[in-house]
Write a protein that holds these residues in place. Structure first.
Motif, PDB file in Angstrom:
ATOM      1  N   ARG A 227       0.824  -1.223   0.000  1.00 43.53           N
ATOM      2  CA  ARG A 227       0.000   0.000   0.000  1.00 43.53           C
ATOM      3  C   ARG A 227       0.853   1.266   0.000  1.00 43.53           C
ATOM      4  NH1 ARG A 227      -4.100  -2.564  -2.019  1.00 43.53           N
ATOM      5  NH2 ARG A 227      -5.024  -4.126  -0.637  1.00 43.53           N
ATOM      6  N   LYS A 228       1.981   1.229  -0.652  1.00 43.51           N
ATOM      7  CA  LYS A 228       2.820   2.427  -0.724  1.00 43.51           C
ATOM      8  C   LYS A 228       2.147   3.501  -1.560  1.00 43.51           C
ATOM      9  CE  LYS A 228       7.334   0.235  -0.140  1.00 43.51           C
ATOM     10  NZ  LYS A 228       8.640  -0.066  -0.770  1.00 43.51           N
ATOM     11  N   THR A 229       2.470   4.740  -1.247  1.00 41.75           N
ATOM     12  CA  THR A 229       2.007   5.847  -2.076  1.00 41.75           C
ATOM     13  C   THR A 229       2.784   5.833  -3.382  1.00 41.75           C
ATOM     14  OG1 THR A 229       1.418   7.222  -0.193  1.00 41.75           O
ATOM     15  CG2 THR A 229       1.843   8.358  -2.269  1.00 41.75           C
ATOM     16  N   ARG A 230       2.087   5.884  -4.487  1.00 37.91           N
ATOM     17  CA  ARG A 230       2.729   5.749  -5.804  1.00 37.91           C
ATOM     18  C   ARG A 230       2.935   7.126  -6.431  1.00 37.91           C
ATOM     19  NH1 ARG A 230       0.355   0.232  -8.712  1.00 37.91           N
ATOM     20  NH2 ARG A 230       0.160  -1.026  -6.817  1.00 37.91           N
ATOM     21  N   PHE A 231       4.030   7.758  -6.082  1.00 35.60           N
ATOM     22  CA  PHE A 231       4.421   8.987  -6.776  1.00 35.60           C
ATOM     23  C   PHE A 231       5.361   8.630  -7.929  1.00 35.60           C
ATOM     24  CE2 PHE A 231       3.298  11.455  -2.810  1.00 35.60           C
ATOM     25  CZ  PHE A 231       2.265  12.177  -3.407  1.00 35.60           C
ATOM     26  N   HIS A 232       4.951   7.622  -8.687  1.00 32.14           N
ATOM     27  CA  HIS A 232       5.706   7.183  -9.868  1.00 32.14           C
ATOM     28  C   HIS A 232       4.689   6.797 -10.929  1.00 32.14           C
ATOM     29  CE1 HIS A 232       4.692   2.942  -9.158  1.00 32.14           C
ATOM     30  NE2 HIS A 232       5.044   3.105  -7.869  1.00 32.14           N
ATOM     31  N   MET A 233       5.178   6.558 -12.134  1.00 35.71           N
ATOM     32  CA  MET A 233       4.294   6.091 -13.208  1.00 35.71           C
ATOM     33  C   MET A 233       3.794   4.689 -12.877  1.00 35.71           C
ATOM     34  SD  MET A 233       6.435   7.324 -16.572  1.00 35.71           S
ATOM     35  CE  MET A 233       8.008   6.621 -16.038  1.00 35.71           C
ATOM     36  N   PRO A 234       2.683   4.242 -13.455  1.00 38.08           N
ATOM     37  CA  PRO A 234       1.736   4.911 -14.358  1.00 38.08           C
ATOM     38  C   PRO A 234       0.783   5.873 -13.627  1.00 38.08           C
ATOM     39  CG  PRO A 234       1.711   2.516 -14.636  1.00 38.08           C
ATOM     40  CD  PRO A 234       2.423   2.807 -13.356  1.00 38.08           C
ATOM     41  N   GLY A 235       0.101   6.677 -14.417  1.00 41.40           N
ATOM     42  CA  GLY A 235      -0.748   7.717 -13.855  1.00 41.40           C
ATOM     43  C   GLY A 235      -1.990   7.230 -13.150  1.00 41.40           C
ATOM     44  N   HIS A 236      -2.379   5.976 -13.341  1.00 46.30           N
ATOM     45  CA  HIS A 236      -3.576   5.481 -12.642  1.00 46.30           C
ATOM     46  C   HIS A 236      -3.306   5.237 -11.157  1.00 46.30           C
ATOM     47  CE1 HIS A 236      -1.698   1.528 -12.793  1.00 46.30           C
ATOM     48  NE2 HIS A 236      -1.695   1.542 -14.121  1.00 46.30           N
TER      49      HIS A 236
ATOM     50  N   PHE B 268      -9.658   1.226 -12.710  1.00 48.29           N
ATOM     51  CA  PHE B 268     -10.537   1.724 -13.766  1.00 48.29           C
ATOM     52  C   PHE B 268     -10.989   0.552 -14.630  1.00 48.29           C
ATOM     53  CE2 PHE B 268      -7.976   5.333 -12.559  1.00 48.29           C
ATOM     54  CZ  PHE B 268      -8.843   6.412 -12.610  1.00 48.29           C
ATOM     55  N   PHE B 269     -10.032  -0.262 -15.017  1.00 47.60           N
ATOM     56  CA  PHE B 269     -10.313  -1.414 -15.873  1.00 47.60           C
ATOM     57  C   PHE B 269     -10.298  -2.708 -15.071  1.00 47.60           C
ATOM     58  CE2 PHE B 269      -8.934  -4.598 -19.120  1.00 47.60           C
ATOM     59  CZ  PHE B 269     -10.031  -4.487 -19.960  1.00 47.60           C
ATOM     60  N   GLY B 270      -9.440  -2.778 -14.058  1.00 45.60           N
ATOM     61  CA  GLY B 270      -9.385  -3.956 -13.202  1.00 45.60           C
ATOM     62  C   GLY B 270      -7.988  -4.457 -12.908  1.00 45.60           C
ATOM     63  N   CYS B 271      -7.046  -4.184 -13.832  1.00 45.50           N
ATOM     64  CA  CYS B 271      -5.693  -4.732 -13.687  1.00 45.50           C
ATOM     65  C   CYS B 271      -4.703  -3.727 -13.100  1.00 45.50           C
ATOM     66  CB  CYS B 271      -5.179  -5.191 -15.045  1.00 45.50           C
ATOM     67  SG  CYS B 271      -5.140  -3.875 -16.280  1.00 45.50           S
ATOM     68  N   GLU B 272      -5.163  -2.486 -12.859  1.00 44.75           N
ATOM     69  CA  GLU B 272      -4.242  -1.393 -12.508  1.00 44.75           C
ATOM     70  C   GLU B 272      -3.364  -1.647 -11.278  1.00 44.75           C
ATOM     71  OE1 GLU B 272      -7.519   0.347 -14.980  1.00 44.75           O
ATOM     72  OE2 GLU B 272      -7.408  -1.036 -13.285  1.00 44.75           O
ATOM     73  N   PRO B 273      -3.858  -2.273 -10.209  1.00 46.01           N
ATOM     74  CA  PRO B 273      -2.983  -2.477  -9.041  1.00 46.01           C
ATOM     75  C   PRO B 273      -1.712  -3.261  -9.362  1.00 46.01           C
ATOM     76  CG  PRO B 273      -5.273  -2.842  -8.436  1.00 46.01           C
ATOM     77  CD  PRO B 273      -5.243  -2.710  -9.922  1.00 46.01           C
ATOM     78  N   TYR B 274      -1.762  -4.086 -10.400  1.00 45.43           N
ATOM     79  CA  TYR B 274      -0.618  -4.934 -10.754  1.00 45.43           C
ATOM     80  C   TYR B 274       0.181  -4.371 -11.930  1.00 45.43           C
ATOM     81  CZ  TYR B 274      -3.221  -8.001  -7.729  1.00 45.43           C
ATOM     82  OH  TYR B 274      -3.895  -8.513  -6.647  1.00 45.43           O
ATOM     83  N   ASP B 275      -0.179  -3.190 -12.373  1.00 44.53           N
ATOM     84  CA  ASP B 275       0.494  -2.545 -13.506  1.00 44.53           C
ATOM     85  C   ASP B 275       1.486  -1.534 -12.957  1.00 44.53           C
ATOM     86  OD1 ASP B 275       1.080  -1.747 -16.146  1.00 44.53           O
ATOM     87  OD2 ASP B 275      -0.398  -0.139 -16.025  1.00 44.53           O
ATOM     88  N   ILE B 276       2.760  -1.938 -12.903  1.00 44.21           N
ATOM     89  CA  ILE B 276       3.782  -1.066 -12.338  1.00 44.21           C
ATOM     90  C   ILE B 276       4.818  -0.732 -13.398  1.00 44.21           C
ATOM     91  CG2 ILE B 276       3.429  -2.050 -10.039  1.00 44.21           C
ATOM     92  CD1 ILE B 276       6.206  -3.473 -10.496  1.00 44.21           C
TER      93      ILE B 276
END
Length: 453
Positions: free
Chosen positions: A16-25, A30-38
């Motif tokens: 649960r780190k704060t993501r101040f990195h890409m990607p922008g989501h 939004f689609f379902g796969c975003e948590p695993y898209d690093i």
């Protein structure tokens, strides 16, 4: 088998780190796969220069395929094909005063191979088969390759073939490899449709049959996401080619590889190391039984690789596109259809419902219930092309787009293709003939790009 990439991404997502990195989501759904898209954060490794989790995962894949080295791509076999040719050019260097190296190749190359030649300024000398039935297939024999090699005044960079092709035709790679070894030439194989072949009871993968390098589209026949691919280097050639692989892949690849696809390839390793060979063996038996049943019903089926069902609809008097549309009324979507064929691709993940639908279709299809006379046999026109400009020179020239018959006698500037199968009818720098124009129209291409002088 361990899945280090999957493990890392899961642990990062659970932190649960704060993501101040890409990607922008930022991992929000939004689609379902975003948590695993690093992206390539610390610990995620770097794809083409890996020494951590990606290097570990690629070593796992290499062990599974029995390669000297295996590299991942998230940009498909098209990326791997460009890298393979770049590796050859880098390894050969400049010798014998040969300014423009060339390859011997069967005519049914994918457009990405021609694109690679344009970018790397390589030439192609096509080895024509004795008989060609389709744009998609151009199987050359040992004797034809021997003759082609003997006719070269300078040593080619290597030999390039596509096997299996879109219609499931397979070259005799063991024989071609023997010819290549005799003459000190590496054999490169576009194995995009055959990643599964190593896991058959009797392995038929290009590496098993002597190829120096090959590309596999993992997503085509294995349970991987679209775009996931491998570049394999044979153990005997790893010392020559592996030093150039990372640079070649980086030249043509994105600096933002998809970690969704990398996790897919990583997870695929576990599947391949476990139940897959047994499931594949069962599927091969199933597909063969289905082919036999279709033939018994009067449906023409072409011989092909184990996991393809290729219907020769022209022999039953119908265009493939019409039968593909008929299949959609039975909730079936095929892989490919043209004026004479329908291609179905199977995998262990096809369900009993899928096979029941195919059975229902075969019982009701007009191929059987409204059978017509076979289309008159019309030999596939031999593409006797004249190369009047270099591939690179033509590809980067000023050009215009013309109707295909108006382009006859002009020089092809871009390999206009229908995709699938993405096999060029005319290659950049070739003079367009009337026979080529007829083929363009036959495959639904009405305009072509030609050079302006």
């Amino acid at each position: 088998m361990e899945t280090p990439v999957v493990r890392f991404v899961k642990e990062y997502n659970n932190s649960r780190k704060t993501r101040f990195h890409m990607p922008g989501h930022k991992g929000h759904v939004f689609f379902g796969c975003e948590p695993y898209d690093i992206t390539e954060i610390p610990g995620a490794d770097v794809l083409h220069h890996g020494n951590g989790i990606l290097a570990e995962s690629q070593k796992n894949a290499s062990a599974l395929f029995g390669s000297g080295a295996t590299h991942y791509s998230t940009e498909g076999s098209s990326h791997c094909i460009k890298a393979m040719l770049a590796i050859l050019k880098m390894e050969r260097g400049k010798e014998d005063g040969q300014d423009k190296p060339f390859l011997l190749a069967a005519r049914n190359v994918h457009r990405s191979m021609v694109d690679a030649c344009a970018l790397l300024d390589l030439g192609i000398r096509f080895v024509m088969p004795e008989r060609q039935e389709s744009l998609c297939s151009a199987v050359i024999s040992r004797e034809q390759l021997e003759e082609a090699v003997a006719g070269c005044e300078k040593k080619p960079l290597g030999v390039y073939v596509t096997s299996p092709d879109y219609l499931g035709q397979m070259s005799d790679l063991a024989s071609l490899s023997a010819v290549c070894k005799k003459h000190g030439l590496p054999l490169l194989v576009d194995n995009a449709h055959g990643a599964y072949l190593h896991f058959l009871k009797t392995p038929l993968h290009p590496l098993d049959l002597g190829a120096a390098m090959c590309c596999d589209s993992a997503h085509k026949t294995l349970p991987a996401l679209t775009g996931a691919a491998y570049l394999h280097i044979h153990r005997e050639y790893a010392g020559r080619f592996e030093p150039y692989a990372a640079q070649a892949l980086a030249i043509f690849g994105s600096t933002s590889p998809s970690y969704l696809l990398l996790q897919s390839l990583d997870l695929c390793n576990r599947y391949l190391s476990g139940e897959y060979p047994d499931r594949l063996e069962g599927l091969v038996v199933k597909v063969e039984a289905v082919k036999e049943e279709l033939v018994s019903q009067g449906i023409c089926v072409k011989p092909s690789e184990p996991l393809k069902i290729v219907l020769d609809t022209a022999q039953n008097g119908y265009r493939g596109e019409e039968i593909a549309e008929e299949m959609r009324s039975f909730a079936i979507e095929c892989e490919y259809a043209d004026w004479q064929n329908v291609v179905l691709m199977a995998a262990p993940e096809n369900t009993e419902t899928d096979w029941e639908r195919l059975s229902q279709w075969s019982a009701e299809t007009k191929l059987v219930k409204e059978k017509k006379e076979a289309f008159p046999h019309k030999p596939f026109p031999a593409v006797k092309a004249e190369q009047v400009m270099g591939i690179r020179e033509a590809a980067f020239s000023r050009h215009e787009v013309l109707p295909v018959y108006d382009a006859v006698g002009r020089v092809c500037a871009a390999e206009t293709v229908s995709c699938p199968p993405a096999v060029p009818i005319a290659v950049c720098g070739e003079l367009i003939t009337r026979e080529m124009a007829e083929l363009f129209l036959q495959y639904g291409i009405e305009e072509v790009s030609v050079c302006i002088f």
